[in-house]
Design an enzyme around this catalytic site. Structure first.
Site, PDB file in Angstrom:
ATOM      1  N   HIS A  46       0.884  -1.167   0.023  1.00  0.00           N
ATOM      2  CA  HIS A  46      -0.145  -0.152   0.181  1.00  0.00           C
ATOM      3  C   HIS A  46       1.045   1.279   0.171  1.00  0.00           C
ATOM      4  O   HIS A  46       1.926   1.115   0.481  1.00  0.00           O
ATOM      5  CB  HIS A  46      -1.094   0.335   1.236  1.00  0.00           C
ATOM      6  CG  HIS A  46      -1.693  -1.044   1.579  1.00  0.00           C
ATOM      7  ND1 HIS A  46      -1.458  -2.186   2.277  1.00  0.00           N
ATOM      8  CD2 HIS A  46      -3.177  -1.039   1.416  1.00  0.00           C
ATOM      9  CE1 HIS A  46      -2.566  -2.953   2.304  1.00  0.00           C
ATOM     10  NE2 HIS A  46      -3.622  -2.420   1.882  1.00  0.00           N
ATOM     11  N   ASP A  68       2.256   2.049   3.330  1.00  0.00           N
ATOM     12  CA  ASP A  68       3.160   1.248   4.061  1.00  0.00           C
ATOM     13  C   ASP A  68       4.547   1.486   3.745  1.00  0.00           C
ATOM     14  O   ASP A  68       5.630   1.413   4.671  1.00  0.00           O
ATOM     15  CB  ASP A  68       3.208  -0.453   3.505  1.00  0.00           C
ATOM     16  CG  ASP A  68       1.649  -1.082   3.428  1.00  0.00           C
ATOM     17  OD1 ASP A  68       1.022  -0.684   4.287  1.00  0.00           O
ATOM     18  OD2 ASP A  68       1.587  -1.679   2.510  1.00  0.00           O
ATOM     19  N   GLU A 105     -11.017  -6.308  -4.843  1.00  0.00           N
ATOM     20  CA  GLU A 105     -10.767  -7.501  -3.761  1.00  0.00           C
ATOM     21  C   GLU A 105     -12.185  -7.374  -2.772  1.00  0.00           C
ATOM     22  O   GLU A 105     -12.309  -6.483  -2.075  1.00  0.00           O
ATOM     23  CB  GLU A 105      -9.506  -7.146  -2.910  1.00  0.00           C
ATOM     24  CG  GLU A 105      -9.397  -8.419  -1.707  1.00  0.00           C
ATOM     25  CD  GLU A 105      -8.081  -8.190  -1.104  1.00  0.00           C
ATOM     26  OE1 GLU A 105      -6.939  -7.623  -1.696  1.00  0.00           O
ATOM     27  OE2 GLU A 105      -7.879  -8.430   0.177  1.00  0.00           O
ATOM     28  N   GLU A 163      -9.385 -13.290  -1.634  1.00  0.00           N
ATOM     29  CA  GLU A 163      -8.624 -13.570  -0.479  1.00  0.00           C
ATOM     30  C   GLU A 163      -9.547 -14.831   0.318  1.00  0.00           C
ATOM     31  O   GLU A 163     -10.720 -14.581   0.753  1.00  0.00           O
ATOM     32  CB  GLU A 163      -8.627 -12.551   0.451  1.00  0.00           C
ATOM     33  CG  GLU A 163      -7.909 -12.703   1.746  1.00  0.00           C
ATOM     34  CD  GLU A 163      -7.227 -11.541   2.604  1.00  0.00           C
ATOM     35  OE1 GLU A 163      -6.945 -10.358   1.640  1.00  0.00           O
ATOM     36  OE2 GLU A 163      -7.377 -11.423   3.616  1.00  0.00           O
ATOM     37  N   HIS A 169     -11.458 -13.638   3.513  1.00  0.00           N
ATOM     38  CA  HIS A 169     -12.524 -12.880   3.151  1.00  0.00           C
ATOM     39  C   HIS A 169     -13.745 -13.683   2.623  1.00  0.00           C
ATOM     40  O   HIS A 169     -14.795 -13.490   2.980  1.00  0.00           O
ATOM     41  CB  HIS A 169     -12.293 -11.830   1.943  1.00  0.00           C
ATOM     42  CG  HIS A 169     -11.327 -10.791   2.420  1.00  0.00           C
ATOM     43  ND1 HIS A 169     -10.773  -9.837   1.799  1.00  0.00           N
ATOM     44  CD2 HIS A 169     -10.626 -10.564   3.475  1.00  0.00           C
ATOM     45  CE1 HIS A 169      -9.945  -8.898   2.366  1.00  0.00           C
ATOM     46  NE2 HIS A 169      -9.798  -9.693   3.576  1.00  0.00           N
ATOM     47  N   ASP A 211     -11.249 -11.656  10.542  1.00  0.00           N
ATOM     48  CA  ASP A 211     -10.183 -11.838   9.603  1.00  0.00           C
ATOM     49  C   ASP A 211      -8.941 -12.037  10.197  1.00  0.00           C
ATOM     50  O   ASP A 211      -8.119 -11.126  10.466  1.00  0.00           O
ATOM     51  CB  ASP A 211     -10.165 -10.593   8.749  1.00  0.00           C
ATOM     52  CG  ASP A 211      -9.350 -10.819   7.470  1.00  0.00           C
ATOM     53  OD1 ASP A 211      -9.299 -11.676   7.265  1.00  0.00           O
ATOM     54  OD2 ASP A 211      -9.297  -9.649   6.628  1.00  0.00           O
ATOM     55  N   ASP A 228      -6.244 -13.676   9.213  1.00  0.00           N
ATOM     56  CA  ASP A 228      -5.003 -13.585   8.212  1.00  0.00           C
ATOM     57  C   ASP A 228      -4.096 -14.516   8.493  1.00  0.00           C
ATOM     58  O   ASP A 228      -2.937 -14.182   8.566  1.00  0.00           O
ATOM     59  CB  ASP A 228      -4.403 -12.241   8.168  1.00  0.00           C
ATOM     60  CG  ASP A 228      -5.395 -11.347   7.212  1.00  0.00           C
ATOM     61  OD1 ASP A 228      -6.147 -11.758   6.396  1.00  0.00           O
ATOM     62  OD2 ASP A 228      -5.328 -10.045   7.624  1.00  0.00           O
ATOM     63  N   ASP A 259      -1.154 -12.238   1.943  1.00  0.00           N
ATOM     64  CA  ASP A 259      -1.810 -11.255   2.809  1.00  0.00           C
ATOM     65  C   ASP A 259      -2.079 -12.230   3.987  1.00  0.00           C
ATOM     66  O   ASP A 259      -3.343 -12.286   4.342  1.00  0.00           O
ATOM     67  CB  ASP A 259      -3.179 -10.789   2.178  1.00  0.00           C
ATOM     68  CG  ASP A 259      -3.713  -9.528   2.828  1.00  0.00           C
ATOM     69  OD1 ASP A 259      -2.895  -9.230   3.805  1.00  0.00           O
ATOM     70  OD2 ASP A 259      -4.567  -8.893   2.482  1.00  0.00           O
TER      71      ASP A 259
HETATM   72  C1  XUL Z   1      -7.867  -6.409   4.350  1.00  0.00           C
HETATM   73  C2  XUL Z   1      -6.964  -6.854   2.999  1.00  0.00           C
HETATM   74  C3  XUL Z   1      -6.057  -5.679   2.318  1.00  0.00           C
HETATM   75  C4  XUL Z   1      -5.962  -5.840   0.918  1.00  0.00           C
HETATM   76  C5  XUL Z   1      -5.221  -4.496   0.374  1.00  0.00           C
HETATM   77  O1  XUL Z   1      -8.426  -7.445   4.877  1.00  0.00           O
HETATM   78  O2  XUL Z   1      -7.125  -8.052   2.602  1.00  0.00           O
HETATM   79  O3  XUL Z   1      -5.099  -5.772   2.904  1.00  0.00           O
HETATM   80  O4  XUL Z   1      -5.412  -7.040   0.451  1.00  0.00           O
HETATM   81  O5  XUL Z   1      -5.762  -3.581   0.721  1.00  0.00           O
HETATM   82 CO    CO Z   2      -5.928  -9.035   1.082  1.00  0.00          CO
END
Ligand code: XUL
Ligand code: CO
Length: 437
Positions: free
Chosen positions: A102, A105, A233, A269, A272, A308, A310, A340
């Site tokens: 990003h 970042d 996304e 994702e 998600h 989430d 991750d 991610d």
């Molecule tokens: C948030 C997510 C983000 C996107 C990019 O849940 O997945 O990090 O991948 O903005």
């Molecule tokens: Co993501």
């Protein structure tokens, strides 16, 4: 040059028998699976935000708990440059071909858009030289239009067009930076593009705004000649109660309704999809069915936690099912397998970053090899083909061609009576999958 990951060398493929925790057991970048190497199939990517910037924070511990040797300088730009150098050391030692970021970042915001953009330019210049030096490429860039307080009520969907303008300005700049770095894609994740309360929300208005923002971005891509793929996304919620990009099906419908379908693909994702109440392979299949599966954010959730999380992908069923969909559509093209994912709060050593990525890469390598064998053997594929055989002949073919009416259906049933009952063989198919794992 300073070494940030001291004592850890280049991670190599050593095969399943190795007991070296800093080696790959299954990911051999040069090994061919079908016509492509594993490296070409998987196109692994490390994310800057979790891996370099993640502090292990959570709602009950908002201060970072990781001590990162690249974040010691008090000067924010010096810290940003140290972080960038450490990042490329990590990418290189791990042996991933791609990274993703990003705008916020890699470069801290300044006091004005001008200062912010100048800082970003400085960091992009450094990234470009490190890319040249190491051969690591950019999978995608994206704009963080959700962390700054101005985006509290959304970015593109904000009730105030002034905030929309900020989002537009940021996306314009970040797309330019992504182009300068040769990015293969550009991603839109609408962090706060949704609502937390319908009482204060004009949902139709907000969705119109979102479509305008995406249209502006697609137009700008053409204007500057950016060749990467634009990706949306989906995510159903978090931080908002409801995000407009709920899941693959919702985004495809939204893009079609606003005449944007030709300009965008999806970045899906795993966590998600599960938050939306789907399996990852469900969302992948929905996108692939429309030829719109662009890239994946590889991770997993936790069945016992509803958010989430991750986590790094380790579930071999998950990676196998995902790779079956990806292989069936002929690969990810400009996309990749982007981690991610973040290490747990308690995994605060830098070596944990290696363990996590090595595990994820091996899990996807096994998923790839298993999926390739399943598809090549054709047992599952043949079963599915046989299941729908009736649609390739006789009445089935007439229906699909639009050459039959309800009256024809009535006549058909009068003539043929009851339909045969045929088992779906789900348990047998699951056994077949297990026989490959
Ligand atoms: C948030 C997510 C983000 C996107 C990019 O849940 O997945 O990090 O991948 O903005
Ligand atoms: Co993501």
């Amino acid at each position: 040059m300073k070494e940030y990951f001291e004592g850890i060398g280049k991670v190599e493929y050593e095969g399943p028998e190795t007991d070296n925790p800093f080696a790959f057991r299954h990911y051999d970048p040069a090994e061919k699976v079908g016509r492509r190497t594993m490296e070409q199939h998987l196109r692994f990517s490390v994310v800057y935000w979790h891996t370099m910037k993640g502090g292990g924070i959570d709602p009950f511990g908002p201060s970072p708990v990781y001590d990162r040797p690249w974040e010691t300088s008090r000067d924010p730009m010096e810290a940003a440059e140290d972080t960038m150098r450490a990042a490329f050391e990590f990418f290189t030692k791990l042996g991933v071909p791609f990274w993703a970021f990003h705008d916020r970042d890699i470069s801290p915001e300044g006091d004005s858009l001008k200062e912010t953009n100048e800082r970003l330019d400085r960091m992009v210049k450094l990234a470009a030289s490190l890319q040249r030096e190491t051969g690591v490429k950019l999978l995608w860039g994206t704009s963080n239009c959700f962390s700054n307080a101005r985006f509290t009520h959304g970015a593109g969907t904000n009730p105030d067009p002034h905030v929309f303008a900020w989002a537009g300005a940021q996306i314009k700049k970040c797309m330019e930076c992504t182009q300068a770095l040769g990015g293969a894609n550009y991603v839109f994740w609408g962090g706060r593009e949704g609502y937390s309360n319908l009482l204060n929300t004009d949902l139709k208005q907000e969705q119109e705004q979102m479509a305008r923002l995406l249209r502006m971005a697609a137009d700008y891509k053409k204007e500057i000649g950016f060749r990467g793929t634009l990706l949306v996304e989906p995510k159903p919620k978090e931080p908002t109660k409801h995000q407009y990009d709920y899941d693959a099906a919702t985004v495809l419908g939204f893009l079609r309704a606003h005449d944007l379908l030709d300009d965008f693909k999806l970045n899906l994702e795993a966590n998600h999809a599960t938050l939306a109440g789907h399996t990852f392979e469900h969302d992948l299949t929905v996108a692939a069915a429309e030829g719109r599966l662009g890239s994946i954010d590889a991770n997993r959730g936790d069945l016992l936690l509803g958010w989430d999380t991750d986590q790094f992908p380790t579930d071999l069923y998950g990676t196998t099912y995902a790779m079956m969909v990806i292989l069936r559509q002929g690969g990810l093209r400009t996309g990749g397998v982007n981690f991610d994912a973040k290490v747990r709060r308690g995994s605060f050593d830098v070596e944990d970053l290696f363990h996590a990525h090595i595990g994820g890469m091996d899990a996807f390598a096994r998923g790839l090899k298993t999926a390739a064998r399943i598809l090549e053997d054709g047992v599952v594929g043949d079963f599915v083909k046989g299941r729908y055989a009736g649609w390739r002949r006789g009445i089935g073919r007439k229906i699909l061609r639009g050459e039959a009416t309800l009256a024809d259906m009535e006549a058909y049933v009068h003539e043929h009576g009851e339909a045969a009952r045929v088992s779906g063989r789900e348990e047998w198919l699951e056994n077949v999958i297990n026989s490959y794992l």
